[in-house]
Scaffold this motif. Structure first.
Motif, PDB file in Angstrom:
ATOM      1  N   ALA A 143      -0.219  21.858   5.450  1.00 52.46           N
ATOM      2  CA  ALA A 143      -1.278  21.426   4.531  1.00 52.46           C
ATOM      3  C   ALA A 143      -2.121  20.288   5.106  1.00 52.46           C
ATOM      4  O   ALA A 143      -3.225  20.037   4.619  1.00 52.46           O
ATOM      5  N   ILE A 144      -1.613  19.621   6.146  1.00 50.00           N
ATOM      6  CA  ILE A 144      -2.317  18.479   6.740  1.00 50.00           C
ATOM      7  C   ILE A 144      -2.532  18.759   8.230  1.00 50.00           C
ATOM      8  O   ILE A 144      -1.726  18.351   9.072  1.00 50.00           O
ATOM      9  N   PRO A 145      -3.595  19.475   8.575  1.00 48.95           N
ATOM     10  CA  PRO A 145      -3.847  19.806   9.979  1.00 48.95           C
ATOM     11  C   PRO A 145      -3.967  18.546  10.835  1.00 48.95           C
ATOM     12  O   PRO A 145      -4.573  17.559  10.425  1.00 48.95           O
ATOM     13  N   GLY A 146      -3.338  18.601  12.013  1.00 42.81           N
ATOM     14  CA  GLY A 146      -3.448  17.501  12.960  1.00 42.81           C
ATOM     15  C   GLY A 146      -2.304  16.507  12.930  1.00 42.81           C
ATOM     16  O   GLY A 146      -2.158  15.717  13.842  1.00 42.81           O
ATOM     17  N   ILE A 147      -1.476  16.536  11.891  1.00 42.42           N
ATOM     18  CA  ILE A 147      -0.358  15.592  11.825  1.00 42.42           C
ATOM     19  C   ILE A 147       0.826  16.167  12.609  1.00 42.42           C
ATOM     20  O   ILE A 147       1.116  17.358  12.527  1.00 42.42           O
ATOM     21  N   SER A 148       1.473  15.326  13.393  1.00 45.24           N
ATOM     22  CA  SER A 148       2.648  15.775  14.150  1.00 45.24           C
ATOM     23  C   SER A 148       3.889  15.711  13.258  1.00 45.24           C
ATOM     24  O   SER A 148       3.903  15.000  12.246  1.00 45.24           O
ATOM     25  N   GLU A 149       4.924  16.424  13.643  1.00 47.13           N
ATOM     26  CA  GLU A 149       6.181  16.383  12.887  1.00 47.13           C
ATOM     27  C   GLU A 149       6.727  14.963  12.847  1.00 47.13           C
ATOM     28  O   GLU A 149       7.209  14.505  11.817  1.00 47.13           O
TER      29      GLU A 149
ATOM     30  N   TYR B  64       7.974  21.646   0.611  1.00 46.33           N
ATOM     31  CA  TYR B  64       8.876  21.643   1.752  1.00 46.33           C
ATOM     32  C   TYR B  64       8.185  20.998   2.945  1.00 46.33           C
ATOM     33  O   TYR B  64       6.958  21.036   3.062  1.00 46.33           O
ATOM     34  N   PHE B  65       8.978  20.419   3.839  1.00 48.05           N
ATOM     35  CA  PHE B  65       8.452  19.726   5.007  1.00 48.05           C
ATOM     36  C   PHE B  65       7.472  20.602   5.780  1.00 48.05           C
ATOM     37  O   PHE B  65       6.359  20.181   6.105  1.00 48.05           O
ATOM     38  N   SER B  66       7.856  21.839   6.078  1.00 50.35           N
ATOM     39  CA  SER B  66       6.997  22.715   6.891  1.00 50.35           C
ATOM     40  C   SER B  66       5.685  23.031   6.177  1.00 50.35           C
ATOM     41  O   SER B  66       4.632  23.099   6.812  1.00 50.35           O
ATOM     42  N   ASP B  67       5.734  23.206   4.864  1.00 52.49           N
ATOM     43  CA  ASP B  67       4.506  23.474   4.099  1.00 52.49           C
ATOM     44  C   ASP B  67       3.615  22.239   4.071  1.00 52.49           C
ATOM     45  O   ASP B  67       2.387  22.345   4.130  1.00 52.49           O
ATOM     46  N   LEU B  68       4.227  21.084   3.983  1.00 50.73           N
ATOM     47  CA  LEU B  68       3.472  19.837   3.982  1.00 50.73           C
ATOM     48  C   LEU B  68       2.761  19.655   5.319  1.00 50.73           C
ATOM     49  O   LEU B  68       1.588  19.280   5.372  1.00 50.73           O
TER      50      LEU B  68
ATOM     51  N   VAL C  66      14.321  21.041   3.391  1.00 51.83           N
ATOM     52  CA  VAL C  66      14.100  19.722   2.800  1.00 51.83           C
ATOM     53  C   VAL C  66      12.758  19.731   2.073  1.00 51.83           C
ATOM     54  O   VAL C  66      11.746  20.139   2.628  1.00 51.83           O
ATOM     55  N   SER C  67      12.788  19.301   0.820  1.00 53.54           N
ATOM     56  CA  SER C  67      11.543  19.204   0.063  1.00 53.54           C
ATOM     57  C   SER C  67      11.330  17.758  -0.365  1.00 53.54           C
ATOM     58  O   SER C  67      12.255  16.939  -0.351  1.00 53.54           O
ATOM     59  N   TYR C  68      10.106  17.473  -0.739  1.00 52.97           N
ATOM     60  CA  TYR C  68       9.719  16.131  -1.143  1.00 52.97           C
ATOM     61  C   TYR C  68       8.951  16.218  -2.446  1.00 52.97           C
ATOM     62  O   TYR C  68       8.161  17.137  -2.650  1.00 52.97           O
ATOM     63  N   ARG C  69       9.200  15.245  -3.328  1.00 53.67           N
ATOM     64  CA  ARG C  69       8.445  15.160  -4.580  1.00 53.67           C
ATOM     65  C   ARG C  69       8.179  13.704  -4.879  1.00 53.67           C
ATOM     66  O   ARG C  69       8.919  12.815  -4.462  1.00 53.67           O
ATOM     67  N   LEU C  70       7.092  13.473  -5.598  1.00 50.84           N
ATOM     68  CA  LEU C  70       6.732  12.115  -5.954  1.00 50.84           C
ATOM     69  C   LEU C  70       7.607  11.607  -7.088  1.00 50.84           C
ATOM     70  O   LEU C  70       7.995  12.368  -7.971  1.00 50.84           O
ATOM     71  N   THR C  71       7.887  10.336  -7.059  1.00 49.83           N
ATOM     72  CA  THR C  71       8.574   9.664  -8.162  1.00 49.83           C
ATOM     73  C   THR C  71       7.518   9.331  -9.227  1.00 49.83           C
ATOM     74  O   THR C  71       6.319   9.578  -9.036  1.00 49.83           O
ATOM     75  N   GLU C  72       7.956   8.742 -10.306  1.00 52.40           N
ATOM     76  CA  GLU C  72       7.013   8.307 -11.334  1.00 52.40           C
ATOM     77  C   GLU C  72       5.985   7.336 -10.743  1.00 52.40           C
ATOM     78  O   GLU C  72       4.792   7.411 -11.037  1.00 52.40           O
ATOM     79  N   ALA C  73       6.457   6.432  -9.890  1.00 51.52           N
ATOM     80  CA  ALA C  73       5.552   5.475  -9.244  1.00 51.52           C
ATOM     81  C   ALA C  73       4.536   6.191  -8.356  1.00 51.52           C
ATOM     82  O   ALA C  73       3.357   5.823  -8.327  1.00 51.52           O
ATOM     83  N   GLY C  74       4.969   7.209  -7.648  1.00 53.20           N
ATOM     84  CA  GLY C  74       4.054   7.976  -6.803  1.00 53.20           C
ATOM     85  C   GLY C  74       3.033   8.739  -7.621  1.00 53.20           C
ATOM     86  O   GLY C  74       1.842   8.755  -7.295  1.00 53.20           O
ATOM     87  N   ARG C  75       3.499   9.372  -8.704  1.00 54.14           N
ATOM     88  CA  ARG C  75       2.576  10.120  -9.570  1.00 54.14           C
ATOM     89  C   ARG C  75       1.568   9.198 -10.248  1.00 54.14           C
ATOM     90  O   ARG C  75       0.449   9.604 -10.557  1.00 54.14           O
ATOM     91  N   ALA C  76       1.947   7.946 -10.457  1.00 55.67           N
ATOM     92  CA  ALA C  76       1.048   6.983 -11.089  1.00 55.67           C
ATOM     93  C   ALA C  76      -0.174   6.680 -10.220  1.00 55.67           C
ATOM     94  O   ALA C  76      -1.156   6.123 -10.703  1.00 55.67           O
TER      95      ALA C  76
END
Length: 115
Positions: A48-54, A41-45, A82-92
């Motif tokens: 997970a990445i300290p210092g990044i702005s929304e 999810y956006f908020s969890d992401l 809203v959640s995000y997942r990698l496509t096959e290209a991203g997982r590659a």
């Protein structure tokens, strides 16, 4: 003494240029690395990445989606999430990221490039 001729000084290839134009941007590699583990999810992401702005996270996610590396999924609410997942290209990208991590452990000192 190094030779300076057209043959020894070739231009960088188009493919590697495209890779670094996308993945060379600040935060992008970290986003992909987090998503490599699972859908997030956006908020969890963001946590997970300290210092990044929304705003920056949103911009980078939009760029990765446009490049076909991730998919944005809206979970109907309430609450709307809203959640995000990698496509096959991203997982590659997984093997390449793993190799870069191993390289960094071997050749980059810890904390050497952090602000």
């Amino acid at each position: 003494m190094a030779e300076h001729s057209e043959q020894t000084c070739k231009q960088v290839g188009g493919a590697i240029t495209r890779v670094f134009e996308l993945l060379g941007k600040r935060w992008t590699g970290l986003i992909v690395a987090v998503l490599m583990q699972q859908s997030v999810y956006f908020s969890d992401l963001r946590r997970a990445i300290p210092g990044i702005s929304e705003r920056m996270l949103s911009d980078r996610l939009t760029e990765l989606a446009a490049a076909g590396l991730l998919v944005r999924e809206v979970d109907e609410g309430p609450p709307l999430r809203v959640s995000y997942r990698l496509t096959e290209a991203g997982r590659a990208l997984g093997p390449a990221l793993k190799e870069l991590g191993l390289w960094a452990e071997m050749y980059l000192p810890e904390g050497g490039g952090r602000c």
